[in-house]
Design a protein around this motif. Structure first.
Motif, mmCIF file in Angstrom:
data_model
loop_
_atom_site.group_PDB
_atom_site.id
_atom_site.type_symbol
_atom_site.label_atom_id
_atom_site.label_comp_id
_atom_site.label_asym_id
_atom_site.label_seq_id
_atom_site.Cartn_x
_atom_site.Cartn_y
_atom_site.Cartn_z
ATOM 1 N N PRO A 93 11.499 25.579 -12.868
ATOM 2 C CA PRO A 93 10.293 25.101 -13.549
ATOM 3 C C PRO A 93 10.202 23.590 -13.738
ATOM 4 N N GLU A 94 11.340 22.933 -13.921
ATOM 5 C CA GLU A 94 11.328 21.487 -14.177
ATOM 6 C C GLU A 94 11.256 20.645 -12.913
ATOM 7 N N ALA A 95 11.229 21.282 -11.741
ATOM 8 C CA ALA A 95 11.327 20.529 -10.484
ATOM 9 C C ALA A 95 10.120 19.621 -10.248
ATOM 10 N N GLY A 96 8.922 20.082 -10.597
ATOM 11 C CA GLY A 96 7.734 19.266 -10.358
ATOM 12 C C GLY A 96 7.761 17.952 -11.114
ATOM 13 N N PRO A 97 7.908 17.965 -12.443
ATOM 14 C CA PRO A 97 8.012 16.701 -13.177
ATOM 15 C C PRO A 97 9.203 15.852 -12.757
ATOM 16 N N LEU A 98 10.299 16.489 -12.369
ATOM 17 C CA LEU A 98 11.481 15.747 -11.949
ATOM 18 C C LEU A 98 11.184 14.907 -10.706
ATOM 19 N N PHE A 99 10.543 15.502 -9.724
ATOM 20 C CA PHE A 99 10.218 14.764 -8.513
ATOM 21 C C PHE A 99 9.120 13.727 -8.768
ATOM 22 N N ALA A 100 8.239 13.996 -9.711
ATOM 23 C CA ALA A 100 7.230 13.001 -10.081
ATOM 24 C C ALA A 100 7.900 11.731 -10.585
ATOM 25 N N GLY A 101 8.936 11.888 -11.407
ATOM 26 C CA GLY A 101 9.679 10.734 -11.899
ATOM 27 C C GLY A 101 10.372 9.977 -10.783
ATOM 28 N N ALA A 102 10.884 10.712 -9.802
ATOM 29 C CA ALA A 102 11.543 10.048 -8.671
ATOM 30 C C ALA A 102 10.553 9.206 -7.878
ATOM 31 N N PHE A 103 9.372 9.735 -7.626
ATOM 32 C CA PHE A 103 8.350 8.971 -6.924
ATOM 33 C C PHE A 103 7.970 7.708 -7.705
ATOM 34 N N LEU A 104 7.841 7.844 -9.021
ATOM 35 C CA LEU A 104 7.470 6.706 -9.855
ATOM 36 C C LEU A 104 8.508 5.592 -9.742
ATOM 37 N N ALA A 105 9.772 5.949 -9.837
ATOM 38 C CA ALA A 105 10.835 4.947 -9.789
ATOM 39 C C ALA A 105 10.838 4.207 -8.454
ATOM 40 N N VAL A 106 10.780 4.951 -7.361
ATOM 41 C CA VAL A 106 10.811 4.322 -6.035
ATOM 42 C C VAL A 106 9.576 3.444 -5.829
ATOM 43 N N GLY A 107 8.397 3.969 -6.160
ATOM 44 C CA GLY A 107 7.166 3.231 -5.918
ATOM 45 C C GLY A 107 7.070 1.948 -6.715
ATOM 46 N N VAL A 108 7.349 2.016 -8.022
ATOM 47 C CA VAL A 108 7.195 0.829 -8.871
ATOM 48 C C VAL A 108 8.213 -0.239 -8.517
ATOM 49 N N PHE A 109 9.462 0.134 -8.317
ATOM 50 C CA PHE A 109 10.475 -0.886 -8.026
ATOM 51 C C PHE A 109 10.284 -1.482 -6.633
ATOM 52 N N TRP A 110 9.787 -0.701 -5.692
ATOM 53 C CA TRP A 110 9.481 -1.264 -4.373
ATOM 54 C C TRP A 110 8.275 -2.193 -4.468
ATOM 55 N N LEU A 111 7.253 -1.775 -5.174
ATOM 56 C CA LEU A 111 6.054 -2.604 -5.313
ATOM 57 C C LEU A 111 6.379 -3.938 -5.980
ATOM 58 N N THR A 112 7.124 -3.905 -7.056
ATOM 59 C CA THR A 112 7.397 -5.131 -7.788
ATOM 60 C C THR A 112 8.408 -6.030 -7.088
ATOM 61 N N SER A 164 0.824 -1.199 0.000
ATOM 62 C CA SER A 164 0.000 0.000 0.000
ATOM 63 C C SER A 164 0.867 1.261 0.000
ATOM 64 N N VAL A 165 1.925 1.261 0.807
ATOM 65 C CA VAL A 165 2.828 2.415 0.839
ATOM 66 C C VAL A 165 3.554 2.561 -0.499
ATOM 67 N N ALA A 166 4.030 1.437 -1.035
ATOM 68 C CA ALA A 166 4.700 1.484 -2.339
ATOM 69 C C ALA A 166 3.749 1.992 -3.416
ATOM 70 N N GLY A 167 2.501 1.536 -3.361
ATOM 71 C CA GLY A 167 1.514 2.010 -4.323
ATOM 72 C C GLY A 167 1.235 3.487 -4.190
ATOM 73 N N PHE A 168 1.256 3.991 -2.962
ATOM 74 C CA PHE A 168 1.074 5.425 -2.743
ATOM 75 C C PHE A 168 2.179 6.225 -3.430
ATOM 76 N N LEU A 169 3.412 5.799 -3.234
ATOM 77 C CA LEU A 169 4.531 6.515 -3.857
ATOM 78 C C LEU A 169 4.471 6.397 -5.374
ATOM 79 N N GLY A 170 4.125 5.202 -5.858
ATOM 80 C CA GLY A 170 4.124 4.970 -7.289
ATOM 81 C C GLY A 170 3.045 5.717 -8.047
#
Length: 423
Positions: free
Chosen positions: A170-189, A18-24
């Motif tokens: 300006p690019e900080a928002g999408p940059l951090f979105a990508g970081a969350f995606l990487a951590v969440g998906v790899f932790w979940l899987t 659930s936590v991994a899914g939240f981050l992802g």
């Protein structure tokens, strides 16, 4: 945490995924609005910003069900990791092009490739369905919990994305979105114990979950619903800028998500009886009507109040939608079925954000709120026309019971009447 919610976490591994899914799924609320903020900061062109956001949503709408279909056949770990890497590489390309002021067409190309990002919410819901197969009450609570997690993402995601892009670079928002995606998906899987058992395709029949008439109604209605969400995001950013407080848009959108999250938390404690399709239609109507006050909000505080009230109908409608998907889609295609509703939302977000961007450029932010009002009316029309399909049992579930049960596949329990007792 109320006892029904505490009970669903008794199963091993549920808290971790659930936590991994939240981050992802944080990028769900961060990437689109982050692109809008980034492009408007760099170029001042809301039309371009809305078009890029629409491109992202449309790409996700096309690629999302394909990714989820592969997940149903091959498993989450084998599919999610490579597609996530592709999405992250495309996001890096987009940020580089924005920084280097590359031609507009390059922005659209990289944004389109980002759309292969997996539907993490569908992945976690599929895990709950695997764990609580046949336990209808707990599954209802689990779906409500997932709706709360969605709304928490939409509370904090825009705040982080808009805040970082306006206060840092300006690019900080999408940059951090990508970081969350990487951590969440790899932790979940990495959590294999709760991963649903894949269902390799045995024949060519029924290649898509969208063959279900009920799912077709839900997906189409969610196109209009997604247009509400997409247009509200874009217009609210523009409205806040006209009021001289662009960064406050994240707080106003967070209030919108807060209303939905609170409603979802209460809804998960209830055990309502009756036909879910009727409650779903009532929720769609409530969402549509709640858009009208946005036209009358002349300042940010009034807009926040109106959006909070509008948010109260979102989570209960989403929870009921998941119950209806489970009732109308074979469990071997459950992840894909859940993704199709997200696809409908993504298409709607694309249309709504694009339309809102052009209206804002042409007539100003206040006029832009006409877009969610019209979108809500279309959602009601689809719901009324398709309600009979949703109230009928799904014939394609019963005929597959023996095959699936004998194979030892896990998933949601079959229902004799094709109707969910939850929501």
């Amino acid at each position: 945490m109320p006892s029904p919610y505490r009970a669903i976490f008794a199963a091993p591994g549920t808290a971790s995924f659930s936590v991994a899914g939240f981050l992802g799924r944080m990028p769900l609320s961060m990437m689109g609005i982050g692109i809008v903020t980034m492009i408007s900061q760099v170029t001042g062109r809301y039309g371009l910003a809305g078009a890029l956001s629409a491109t992202l949503a449309m790409s996700a709408a096309v690629l999302g069900p394909l990714v989820s279909r592969m997940v149903d056949r091959h498993g989450q770990r084998k599919v999610l990791r490579p597609v996530t890497l592709v999405s992250l590489a495309a996001a890096a390309g987009l940020l580089l092009c924005v920084q280097q002021k590359a031609p507009d067409w390059t922005l659209f190309v990289f944004t389109a490739v980002i759309g292969c990002v997996p539907s993490v919410g569908a992945m976690t819901r599929a895990r709950w369905a695997e764990i609580y197969r046949g336990e209808e009450r707990r599954l209802h609570t689990a779906y409500s919990w997932e709706s709360i997690v969605d709304e928490v993402c939409f509370i904090f995601g825009p705040i982080l994305s808009i805040g970082l892009s306006t206060a840092w670079f300006p690019e900080a928002g999408p940059l951090f979105a990508g970081a969350f995606l990487a951590v969440g998906v790899f932790w979940l899987t990495s959590q294999r114990a709760t991963e649903p058992v894949p269902h390799p395709q045995r024949d060519a029949r029924g290649t898509s979950a969208l063959r279900s008439p009920g799912l077709q109604v839900l997906a189409l209605a969610f196109v209009a619903t997604g247009a509400i969400f997409g247009s509200v995001d874009v217009v609210t950013v523009a409205f806040a800028e006209e009021q001289g407080h662009k960064a406050a848009a994240s707080l106003v959108l967070a209030v919108y998500a807060l209303g939905s999250g609170l409603a979802g938390a209460v809804f998960g404690l209830l055990h309502l009886k009756g036909e879910p399709s009727r409650r779903w239609l009532l929720g769609v109507c409530a969402m549509a009507v709640s858009m009208i006050p946005l036209l009358l909000a002349g300042n940010l505080p009034l807009l926040a109040v109106a959006l909070f009230v509008a948010g109260l109908s979102i989570a209960p409608t989403m929870v009921t939608t998941m119950a209806l998907v489970e009732a109308h889609v074979p469990r071997t295609k459950l992840t894909e079925g859940m993704t199709w509703t997200g696809t409908g939302l993504a298409v709607g977000v694309a249309l709504g954000s694009s339309a809102a961007g052009w209206v804002v450029d042409a007539s100003g932010a206040e006029a832009g709120y006409v877009v969610p009002v019209v979108s809500g009316a279309l959602a009601v029309a689809v719901g009324l026309l398709g309600h009979r399909r949703l109230s009928r049992p799904a014939p394609n579930r019963e005929g597959q019971r023996g095959q699936h049960d004998s194979s030892g596949d896990s998933g949601l329990g079959e229902r004799q009447d094709g109707e969910q007792p939850v929501a």
